[in-house]
Design a protein around this motif. Structure first.
Motif, short mmCIF file in Angstrom:
data_model
loop_
_atom_site.label_atom_id
_atom_site.label_comp_id
_atom_site.label_asym_id
_atom_site.label_seq_id
_atom_site.Cartn_x
_atom_site.Cartn_y
_atom_site.Cartn_z
N ILE A 98 15.16 -102.70 -39.44
CA ILE A 98 16.28 -102.70 -38.49
C ILE A 98 15.86 -103.32 -37.17
CG2 ILE A 98 17.86 -101.24 -37.19
CD1 ILE A 98 17.82 -99.28 -39.52
N ALA A 99 14.67 -102.98 -36.70
CA ALA A 99 14.17 -103.53 -35.44
C ALA A 99 14.02 -105.04 -35.51
CB ALA A 99 12.84 -102.88 -35.07
N VAL A 100 13.55 -105.55 -36.66
CA VAL A 100 13.38 -106.99 -36.82
C VAL A 100 14.73 -107.69 -36.81
CG1 VAL A 100 12.64 -108.79 -38.43
CG2 VAL A 100 11.19 -106.80 -38.05
N GLY A 101 15.69 -107.16 -37.56
CA GLY A 101 17.01 -107.79 -37.60
C GLY A 101 17.70 -107.79 -36.25
N ILE A 157 10.81 -98.22 -30.67
CA ILE A 157 9.43 -98.59 -30.34
C ILE A 157 9.09 -99.98 -30.86
CG2 ILE A 157 7.01 -98.01 -30.80
CD1 ILE A 157 7.68 -95.13 -30.60
N ALA A 158 9.58 -100.33 -32.05
CA ALA A 158 9.23 -101.62 -32.66
C ALA A 158 10.10 -102.76 -32.17
CB ALA A 158 9.34 -101.51 -34.19
N PHE A 159 11.23 -102.46 -31.55
CA PHE A 159 12.20 -103.49 -31.18
C PHE A 159 11.65 -104.41 -30.09
CE2 PHE A 159 15.59 -104.69 -28.17
CZ PHE A 159 16.36 -105.49 -28.99
N PHE A 160 11.02 -103.85 -29.07
CA PHE A 160 10.62 -104.64 -27.90
C PHE A 160 9.63 -105.76 -28.26
CE2 PHE A 160 8.49 -105.34 -23.79
CZ PHE A 160 9.60 -105.58 -22.99
N PRO A 161 8.56 -105.50 -29.01
CA PRO A 161 7.66 -106.61 -29.36
C PRO A 161 8.34 -107.72 -30.15
CG PRO A 161 6.62 -104.50 -29.83
CD PRO A 161 8.05 -104.21 -29.53
N VAL A 162 9.31 -107.34 -30.99
CA VAL A 162 10.00 -108.36 -31.80
C VAL A 162 10.84 -109.26 -30.91
CG1 VAL A 162 11.70 -108.73 -33.62
CG2 VAL A 162 10.03 -106.90 -33.85
N VAL A 163 11.65 -108.67 -30.05
CA VAL A 163 12.56 -109.48 -29.24
C VAL A 163 11.79 -110.32 -28.22
CG1 VAL A 163 12.98 -107.68 -27.49
CG2 VAL A 163 14.72 -109.42 -27.92
N ILE A 164 10.73 -109.78 -27.63
CA ILE A 164 9.97 -110.54 -26.64
C ILE A 164 9.24 -111.71 -27.30
CG2 ILE A 164 8.01 -110.44 -25.07
CD1 ILE A 164 10.61 -109.22 -24.01
N SER A 165 8.61 -111.47 -28.45
CA SER A 165 7.91 -112.56 -29.13
C SER A 165 8.87 -113.63 -29.62
CB SER A 165 7.09 -112.00 -30.30
OG SER A 165 7.93 -111.36 -31.25
N MET A 166 10.06 -113.21 -30.07
CA MET A 166 11.04 -114.19 -30.56
C MET A 166 11.59 -115.03 -29.42
SD MET A 166 12.30 -115.26 -33.35
CE MET A 166 13.66 -116.24 -33.99
N THR A 213 2.96 -101.66 -36.66
CA THR A 213 2.05 -100.53 -36.37
C THR A 213 2.72 -99.54 -35.41
OG1 THR A 213 1.00 -101.83 -34.62
CG2 THR A 213 -0.01 -101.89 -36.78
N LEU A 214 3.49 -100.05 -34.46
CA LEU A 214 4.20 -99.16 -33.56
C LEU A 214 5.29 -98.38 -34.28
CD1 LEU A 214 4.57 -101.38 -30.35
CD2 LEU A 214 2.95 -99.52 -30.76
N ALA A 215 5.87 -98.98 -35.32
CA ALA A 215 6.90 -98.28 -36.08
C ALA A 215 6.35 -97.04 -36.77
CB ALA A 215 7.52 -99.22 -37.12
N VAL A 216 5.09 -97.11 -37.20
CA VAL A 216 4.45 -95.91 -37.78
C VAL A 216 4.36 -94.82 -36.73
CG1 VAL A 216 2.38 -95.03 -38.91
CG2 VAL A 216 3.13 -97.36 -39.37
N THR A 217 3.94 -95.18 -35.54
CA THR A 217 3.85 -94.21 -34.44
C THR A 217 5.22 -93.62 -34.14
OG1 THR A 217 2.01 -95.46 -33.49
CG2 THR A 217 3.13 -93.89 -32.06
#
Length: 288
Positions: A98-101, A157-166, A213-217
């Motif tokens: 979901i965070a990736v999408g 938690i996982a959303f921010f790295p995805v959107v910033i890197s994209m 890895t953050l998604a696990v946390t």
């Protein structure tokens, strides 16, 4: 004067261009050993230090169990750890997907609309700096004790790295390539599919490896707040009962899940971006 006749199927060599050959299995094995022996050696040293400290009695056993006691718990209760580990893995994968999408979609909108970027970016930054453990109880009140709060925290938690890197990847495209596509009459969606999106994939995968890895946390944090299953529940129960071998076993399984998911993302990167991953043979973050 004799003439040399070249076969039409004979390979032609270009001056100054070195031929690239596929490495042999033995060469690949040597490269893999070269990349893995250092982290493995560090793990051996860490486990050795752990064993020495625990066996020497420098720390009480109820505070720091021996590696043998921890492994005994894993061997004696594999089904228990497997069941709870699978729950955490499912929550992690669902939150990560979901965070990736949502992250990719948000990044595309932000890149193509400066108004949206100026409006949304500060909110994303504010949401990122808010401790998720502090707002997790609120999610439990809203969504109950089911899977919802765990997945939601993993997404946040996982959303921010995805959107910033994209966003970084989409903006890093060579402007001359964009000008060339516009000159050739390419439509915006064609430019995105043929130029912008492929060029952003290396940045995106860098963010994905952090996000998974953050998604696990995030999933475990959600289980800390309110759950009756999952590794977070196992760790919380073991901590309450002073069962440190089970606590350490849960931590090891949780770490293993994160490592496996990281490696899977890296494998996907190598399969989808061979032209990029092949240039990073000496990269410190490459495990394969």
């Amino acid at each position: 004067m004799s003439q040399r006749v070249l076969s039409p199927t004979a390979p032609r060599k270009t001056a100054g261009v070195a031929e690239r050959t596929r490495p042999s299995p033995r060469r690949r094995a040597v490269d893999a050993a070269e990349k893995t022996w250092r982290p493995l050696a560090l793990l051996v040293v860490c486990f050795g230090a752990w064993w020495v400290i625990a066996a020497a009695g420098w720390v009480e056993s109820y505070l720091l169990p021996t590696p043998g006691a921890t492994l005994d718990v894993i061997v004696d209760k594999p089904g228990y750890l497997w069941d709870h580990g699978w729950v955490t893995t499912y929550e992690t994968l669902l939150g990560f997907v979901i965070a990736v999408g949502v992250g990719i979609l948000s990044a595309v909108v932000m890149v193509y609309s400066s108004t949206v970027e100026k409006t949304l970016y500060p909110i994303l930054l504010f949401a990122q700096v808010v401790p998720k453990i502090a707002i997790a109880p609120l999610f439990v009140v809203w969504l109950g004790f089911g899977i919802g709060p765990k997945v939601l925290i993993a997404v946040l938690i996982a959303f921010f790295p995805v959107v910033i890197s994209m966003v970084t990847g989409l903006k890093a495209v060579d402007p001359e390539m964009l000008q060339l596509s516009a000159t050739m009459g390419a439509k915006p969606w064609q430019t995105f599919l043929k130029i912008r999106f492929p060029a952003s994939l290396p940045h995106l995968f860098s963010g994905l490896k952090v996000a998974v890895t953050l998604a696990v946390t995030g999933a475990v944090v959600g289980e800390f707040v309110g759950a009756n299953e999952g590794l977070g529940y196992v760790i919380l129960q073991a901590n309450g009962n002073l069962d440190t071998p089970m606590l350490f076993a849960g931590l090891l399984v949780m770490s293993l899940i994160g490592v496996v998911l990281f490696v899977l993302v890296e494998i996907a990167e190598k399969l989808l971006l061979p032209w990029h991953a092949s240039r990073r043979d000496t990269g410190a973050t490459t495990t394969l």
